[in-house]
Design an enzyme around this catalytic site. Structure first.
Site, PDB file in Angstrom:
ATOM      1  CB  THR A 215      45.094  -3.098 -50.438  1.00  0.00           C
ATOM      2  OG1 THR A 215      45.778  -1.891 -50.743  1.00  0.00           O
ATOM      3  CG2 THR A 215      45.954  -3.959 -49.538  1.00  0.00           C
TER       4      THR A 215
ATOM      5  CE1 TYR B  89      61.763  -2.992 -50.432  1.00  0.00           C
ATOM      6  CE2 TYR B  89      62.513  -2.056 -52.499  1.00  0.00           C
ATOM      7  CZ  TYR B  89      62.756  -2.820 -51.372  1.00  0.00           C
ATOM      8  OH  TYR B  89      63.977  -3.383 -51.193  1.00  0.00           O
TER       9      TYR B  89
ATOM     10  CE1 TYR C 225      44.659   2.809 -48.870  1.00  0.00           C
ATOM     11  CE2 TYR C 225      44.864   1.563 -50.911  1.00  0.00           C
ATOM     12  CZ  TYR C 225      44.719   1.597 -49.535  1.00  0.00           C
ATOM     13  OH  TYR C 225      44.637   0.426 -48.822  1.00  0.00           O
TER      14      TYR C 225
ATOM     15  NE  ARG D 197      47.597  -3.863 -46.560  1.00  0.00           N
ATOM     16  CZ  ARG D 197      47.722  -5.150 -46.815  1.00  0.00           C
ATOM     17  NH1 ARG D 197      48.708  -5.581 -47.573  1.00  0.00           N
ATOM     18  NH2 ARG D 197      46.884  -6.028 -46.299  1.00  0.00           N
TER      19      ARG D 197
ATOM     20  CE  LYS E 116      41.192   2.452 -48.404  1.00  0.00           C
ATOM     21  NZ  LYS E 116      41.301   1.167 -49.133  1.00  0.00           N
TER      22      LYS E 116
ATOM     23  CB  ILE F 112      37.381   2.782 -49.221  1.00  0.00           C
ATOM     24  CG1 ILE F 112      36.891   4.001 -50.033  1.00  0.00           C
ATOM     25  CG2 ILE F 112      37.816   1.651 -50.156  1.00  0.00           C
ATOM     26  CD1 ILE F 112      37.928   4.615 -50.941  1.00  0.00           C
TER      27      ILE F 112
END
Length: 291
Positions: A44, A107, A133, A138, A161, A203
């Protein structure tokens, strides 16, 4: 198992948004010298959303070449299309990345069953070690602890993560996933407590700017040295916050330019840091001893 301070590396760019290879070389050396545990390339923070597939693979390959075995490279290869994620992960394996980091599909909002099928398909297609992840803020998609536990049965899915910032998840994740499954925080603000609570590392966006101090923080937290870890984290706390005054990676790219390690380049739809926020980021860098 990789443990400790892992950098979510920026992808340095020039003023017109082209990848800056010379700056990338400087950044890899910067992290080797600081003792960073591993590099995440094109996640990202590395603006994966605006690099096309060819660029994405090229940046991963370049990071692997620049690292030259001095530091592990984890390739960001997630996508909201399973076929694309397989292509990117296969590319990462072919160029010698040590592992892949796969964000939940964004999305299109898959079900938990869809997430299991997505990750199984990638793991079946590419033997590279893979780290899940989860960043629902987001992606509008939440990988639940029970779903993560189901995916631990896949041999080459080796870690998670967790960027939720929800520390109440950690005990449940550890209980369900076992001691050998790597759990990394993806939230700098709560990363110290995450490690003190049994996590394996962070991270980190902050690690771009203050890698030596982040290394010290992670070493202390993983050793169970609570008082020392909290003292270092307090020094970094303003920076953790300041690097999110606008959408990541806007502030951290400004910070790296301020350090002279990268040019002022970013790709639309992201824009350069608003001047009104520059003093906030600069002050936080100074408090952390980075500037």
């Amino acid at each position: 198992m990789l443990r400790g301070s892992i950098v979510a590396l920026i992808t340095p760019m020039d003023a017109i948004g082209a990848v800056d290879d010379a700056a990338l070389a400087r950044l890899v050396d910067f992290h080797v010298e600081a003792g960073t545990a591993a590099i995440v390339a094109v996640g990202t923070t590395g603006e994966s959303a605006t690099l096309d597939e060819a660029e994405h693979c090229a940046v991963i390959a370049r990071c692997v070449a620049l690292a030259a075995g001095r530091i592990p490279v984890i390739a960001g290869t997630g996508a909201n299309a399973t076929a694309e994620a397989i292509r990117l992960t296969r590319c990462a394996a072919e160029v010698g990345a040590d592992a892949a980091l796969l964000v939940t599909p964004y999305y299109n909002k898959p079900t938990q069953a869809g997430l299991i099928a997505h990750y199984r398909a990638i793991a079946d297609a590419v033997a590279l070690p893979q780290i899940l992840y989860n960043v629902p803020g987001r992606t509008a998609c939440d990988l639940l602890p029970e779903t993560t536990a189901e995916l631990t049965r896949v041999e080459n899915i080796v870690g998670l993560k967790d960027a939720t910032g929800d520390l109440t998840r950690l005990p449940r994740l550890r209980e369900l996933c076992g001691p050998d499954f790597a759990l990394y925080s993806g939230d700098d603000g709560t990363g110290c407590e995450f490690m003190l609570g049994g996590g394996d590392g962070v991270i980190s966006v902050t690690n771009n700017v203050a890698p030596a101090l982040m290394r010290q923080l992670c070493d202390a937290a993983l050793a169970g040295e609570r008082e020392r870890a909290l003292a270092i984290n307090n020094q970094l706390a303003d920076l953790h916050r300041a690097l999110f005054v606008e959408s990541n990676p806007i502030p951290v790219k400004w910070a790296m330019a301020a350090l002279g390690l990268a040019q002022p380049g970013i790709r639309l739809p992201l824009t350069w840091l608003t001047p009104a926020h520059e003093a906030t980021v600069r002050a936080a860098m100074q408090r952390a001893g980075a500037l």
